[in-house]
Design a protein around this motif. Structure first.
Motif, PDB file in Angstrom:
ATOM      1  N   LYS A 208       0.809  -1.232   0.000  1.00  0.00           N
ATOM      2  CA  LYS A 208       0.000   0.000   0.000  1.00  0.00           C
ATOM      3  C   LYS A 208       0.834   1.270   0.000  1.00  0.00           C
ATOM      4  O   LYS A 208       0.303   2.373   0.124  1.00  0.00           O
ATOM      5  CB  LYS A 208      -0.914   0.000   1.237  1.00  0.00           C
ATOM      6  CG  LYS A 208      -1.864  -1.182   1.227  1.00  0.00           C
ATOM      7  CD  LYS A 208      -2.853  -1.144   2.351  1.00  0.00           C
ATOM      8  CE  LYS A 208      -3.850  -2.289   2.134  1.00  0.00           C
ATOM      9  NZ  LYS A 208      -4.959  -2.269   3.018  1.00  0.00           N
ATOM     10  N   ILE A 209       2.155   1.128  -0.077  1.00  0.00           N
ATOM     11  CA  ILE A 209       3.015   2.326   0.007  1.00  0.00           C
ATOM     12  C   ILE A 209       3.666   2.586  -1.356  1.00  0.00           C
ATOM     13  O   ILE A 209       4.231   1.677  -1.964  1.00  0.00           O
ATOM     14  CB  ILE A 209       4.132   2.115   1.069  1.00  0.00           C
ATOM     15  CG1 ILE A 209       3.536   1.705   2.423  1.00  0.00           C
ATOM     16  CG2 ILE A 209       5.003   3.364   1.214  1.00  0.00           C
ATOM     17  CD1 ILE A 209       2.669   2.756   3.082  1.00  0.00           C
ATOM     18  N   THR A 222       7.965   8.579   0.685  1.00  0.00           N
ATOM     19  CA  THR A 222       6.921   7.566   0.455  1.00  0.00           C
ATOM     20  C   THR A 222       5.565   8.136   0.882  1.00  0.00           C
ATOM     21  O   THR A 222       5.511   9.117   1.620  1.00  0.00           O
ATOM     22  CB  THR A 222       7.159   6.284   1.302  1.00  0.00           C
ATOM     23  OG1 THR A 222       7.209   6.652   2.675  1.00  0.00           O
ATOM     24  CG2 THR A 222       8.433   5.575   0.920  1.00  0.00           C
ATOM     25  N   ALA A 223       4.496   7.513   0.416  1.00  0.00           N
ATOM     26  CA  ALA A 223       3.149   7.933   0.817  1.00  0.00           C
ATOM     27  C   ALA A 223       2.220   6.737   0.664  1.00  0.00           C
ATOM     28  O   ALA A 223       2.573   5.754  -0.016  1.00  0.00           O
ATOM     29  CB  ALA A 223       2.673   9.073  -0.071  1.00  0.00           C
ATOM     30  N   GLU A 224       1.039   6.834   1.297  1.00  0.00           N
ATOM     31  CA  GLU A 224       0.065   5.748   1.104  1.00  0.00           C
ATOM     32  C   GLU A 224      -0.471   5.827  -0.329  1.00  0.00           C
ATOM     33  O   GLU A 224      -0.793   6.910  -0.823  1.00  0.00           O
ATOM     34  CB  GLU A 224      -1.074   5.886   2.114  1.00  0.00           C
ATOM     35  CG  GLU A 224      -2.108   4.813   1.872  1.00  0.00           C
ATOM     36  CD  GLU A 224      -2.890   4.430   3.117  1.00  0.00           C
ATOM     37  OE1 GLU A 224      -2.304   4.359   4.204  1.00  0.00           O
ATOM     38  OE2 GLU A 224      -4.099   4.190   2.967  1.00  0.00           O
ATOM     39  N   ASP A 226      -3.049   5.593  -3.382  1.00  0.00           N
ATOM     40  CA  ASP A 226      -4.505   5.774  -3.447  1.00  0.00           C
ATOM     41  C   ASP A 226      -5.154   4.416  -3.775  1.00  0.00           C
ATOM     42  O   ASP A 226      -4.462   3.441  -4.091  1.00  0.00           O
ATOM     43  CB  ASP A 226      -4.886   6.876  -4.456  1.00  0.00           C
ATOM     44  CG  ASP A 226      -4.442   6.549  -5.875  1.00  0.00           C
ATOM     45  OD1 ASP A 226      -4.532   5.377  -6.284  1.00  0.00           O
ATOM     46  OD2 ASP A 226      -4.004   7.476  -6.585  1.00  0.00           O
ATOM     47  N   GLU A 227      -6.484   4.422  -3.702  1.00  0.00           N
ATOM     48  CA  GLU A 227      -7.205   3.146  -3.833  1.00  0.00           C
ATOM     49  C   GLU A 227      -6.922   2.456  -5.181  1.00  0.00           C
ATOM     50  O   GLU A 227      -6.736   1.238  -5.245  1.00  0.00           O
ATOM     51  CB  GLU A 227      -8.706   3.430  -3.719  1.00  0.00           C
ATOM     52  CG  GLU A 227      -9.469   2.396  -2.949  1.00  0.00           C
ATOM     53  CD  GLU A 227     -10.935   2.799  -2.868  1.00  0.00           C
ATOM     54  OE1 GLU A 227     -11.759   2.091  -3.440  1.00  0.00           O
ATOM     55  OE2 GLU A 227     -11.212   3.854  -2.249  1.00  0.00           O
ATOM     56  N   GLN A 230      -3.475   0.944  -5.239  1.00  0.00           N
ATOM     57  CA  GLN A 230      -3.434  -0.286  -4.428  1.00  0.00           C
ATOM     58  C   GLN A 230      -4.023  -1.456  -5.220  1.00  0.00           C
ATOM     59  O   GLN A 230      -3.490  -2.569  -5.192  1.00  0.00           O
ATOM     60  CB  GLN A 230      -4.231  -0.089  -3.144  1.00  0.00           C
ATOM     61  CG  GLN A 230      -3.529   0.837  -2.156  1.00  0.00           C
ATOM     62  CD  GLN A 230      -4.219   0.863  -0.783  1.00  0.00           C
ATOM     63  OE1 GLN A 230      -4.875  -0.092  -0.387  1.00  0.00           O
ATOM     64  NE2 GLN A 230      -4.041   1.950  -0.066  1.00  0.00           N
TER      65      GLN A 230
END
Ligand SMILES: Nc1ncnc2c1ncn2[C@@H]1O[C@H](COP(=O)(O)OP(=O)(O)OP(=O)(O)O)[C@@H](O)[C@H]1O
Ligand SMILES: Nc1nc2c(c(=O)[nH]1)N=C(CO)CN2
Ligand SMILES: [Mg+2]
Length: 256
Positions: A208-209, A222-224, A226-227, A230
């Protein structure tokens, strides 16, 4: 992967993401047209079109056409750490020779380490200046047409010297479809098509990163994801699992 087999994945991807097939075909048509009035590389000739040295990473002994070992670099959080591992392995005197394939945004991280990928698999949403720099340094581009990159294909295709064109819909004329969805898993399908015996995966974390190499516009390391990203990474992972189950190939993931 044969097209009929890929088509089952493809139809599912189209409905899962809501991508219109006609848009994929429209970009494929323009890429094909651009390649029809210039040289483009055929898969049989691809290995003969690689530059014959990459002194930064591996000792060069053989013609690249004889090499059956590949390293695929993705843009996940382990990329920089994995590049260090690759350097250690490949600088050993008795190390195998590898063909280096970078997936799009991972190219930036490789260039930062003075490594020029032999092949770059891209839909042209990595950092374009770095893709152009790699072009000047001799990398070969596997350029992918899809419904979301018509403008980039139109604008940049003719800036690259060595191109093999791909589509995610039905292959035709100058365009191939070896199977695969994201740049990273398509790089693995390409290696399979080139008769890989061993494929080392670097920076292929999935999960997810995302990193700044995958998303050049984030101002963080880094960041999460997006849907949608993913979901794309889930497909990438499943497609590579499919490759493991259906091919006689050793796959080593340095990120796991
Ligand atoms: N955690 C991760 N974050 C980003 N990329 C990853 C990750 N793990 C594996 N990868 C692989 O690295 C490849 C290169 O990343 P990049 O984001 O540049 O690709 P992309 O396929 O063009 O994605 P997108 O369509 O979202 O722009 C991806 O295609 C993916 O297969
Ligand atoms: N139509 C369409 N096709 C794709 C897309 C996308 O965003 N749109 N993203 C991909 C992952 O790199 C691969 N294929
Ligand atoms: Mg991309």
């Amino acid at each position: 992967m044969k097209f009929d087999e890929w088509n089952i994945w493809y139809e599912k991807i189209l409905s899962d993401f809501g991508f219109p097939k006609e848009e994929d075909e429209k970009t494929a048509a323009i890429l094909n047209k651009l390649l029809s009035v210039r040289d483009s590389i055929k898969i049989e000739d691809l290995l003969d079109n690689l530059e014959h040295e990459n002194i930064n990473v591996h000792n060069f002994h053989k013609s690249k056409a004889d090499i059956r070992n590949f390293i695929v670099f993705g843009a996940g959080p382990s990329l920089k750490k994995d590049i260090e591992k690759v350097k250690k392995i490949s600088n050993l005197e008795d190390s195998d020779d590898y063909i280096l394939i970078s997936a799009d945004g991972a190219t930036t991280a490789l260039l930062e380490e003075n490594i020029v990928p032999d092949i770059i698999v891209t839909d042209l949403d990595g950092k374009i200046e770095d893709l152009l720099l790699a072009n000047d340094l001799g990398s070969l581009f596997v350029l992918h047409a899809h419904g979301n990159n018509f403008d980039q294909i139109l604008k940049y295709t003719n800036k690259f010297n060595k191109i093999l064109g791909t589509t995610q819909s039905k292959p035709f004329s100058n365009l191939y479809n070896f199977g695969g969805f994201t740049d990273g898993d398509r790089a693995v399908f390409l290696a399979i098509t080139l008769n890989a015996e061993k494929i080392v995966l670097a920076g292929m974390d999935f999960g997810k990163i995302v990193t700044k190499y995958s998303r050049p516009n984030i101002n963080l390391e880094t960041a999460e994801a997006d849907e949608i990203k993913q979901k794309k990474l889930l497909y990438a992972e499943k497609l590579i699992d499919w490759i493991k189950k259906n091919n006689d190939v050793e796959i080593i993931n340095l990120s796991k």
